[in-house]
Write a protein that holds these residues in place. Structure first.
Motif, short mmCIF file in Angstrom:
data_model
loop_
_atom_site.label_atom_id
_atom_site.label_comp_id
_atom_site.label_asym_id
_atom_site.label_seq_id
_atom_site.Cartn_x
_atom_site.Cartn_y
_atom_site.Cartn_z
N GLU A 61 0.89 -1.22 0.14
CA GLU A 61 -0.04 0.07 0.03
C GLU A 61 0.86 1.15 -0.02
N ARG A 71 -3.32 0.30 -3.43
CA ARG A 71 -2.59 -1.09 -3.39
C ARG A 71 -1.80 -1.26 -4.70
N VAL A 72 -0.60 -1.58 -4.81
CA VAL A 72 0.04 -2.20 -5.81
C VAL A 72 -0.39 -3.28 -6.48
N LEU A 83 -1.74 0.83 -9.65
CA LEU A 83 -2.40 1.09 -8.18
C LEU A 83 -3.90 1.12 -8.45
#
Length: 110
Positions: A61, A71-72, A83
């Motif tokens: 995150e 969040r990736v 993201l």
């Protein structure tokens, strides 16, 4: 009239000079101050940011420079990351624009 004649007389006199090494020492001191106050902290910040960029992985995150928290979901080798801002919205940004990696669970707390 005497003030003008004194000023004219002192203009022709050579100025008193200090040691020729004092100028060199002063320049070295200013150079060291410049290095330790400006260059060294900037190099450290750059090194820390590069280490942060290399440590980004899927599931982290992150906070971007623009203020987005996500969040990736994908890390590309070309320098971009995807993201997930929420369940339906995804954005692609350059890896350089990540400002910080947040602790796990930060998005759920919001």
């Amino acid at each position: 009239m005497s003030i003008i004649s004194e000023a004219t007389a002192s203009a022709g006199a050579p100025a008193a000079q200090g040691s020729p090494y004092s100028l060199i020492i002063m320049l070295v001191v200013f150079g060291l101050i410049f290095y330790f106050m400006i260059l060294r902290p900037q190099q450290k910040r750059t090194k820390d940011h590069k280490k942060l960029m290399d440590s980004i992985s899927k599931g982290d995150e992150v906070l971007t420079n623009g203020g987005l928290i996500g969040r990736v979901t994908k890390v590309a080798d070309t320098g971009y990351v995807v993201l997930a801002l929420n369940d339906t919205t995804e954005v692609t940004i350059k890896r350089d624009f990540v400002a910080a990696v947040l602790p796990k669970g930060t998005m759920k707390a919001l």
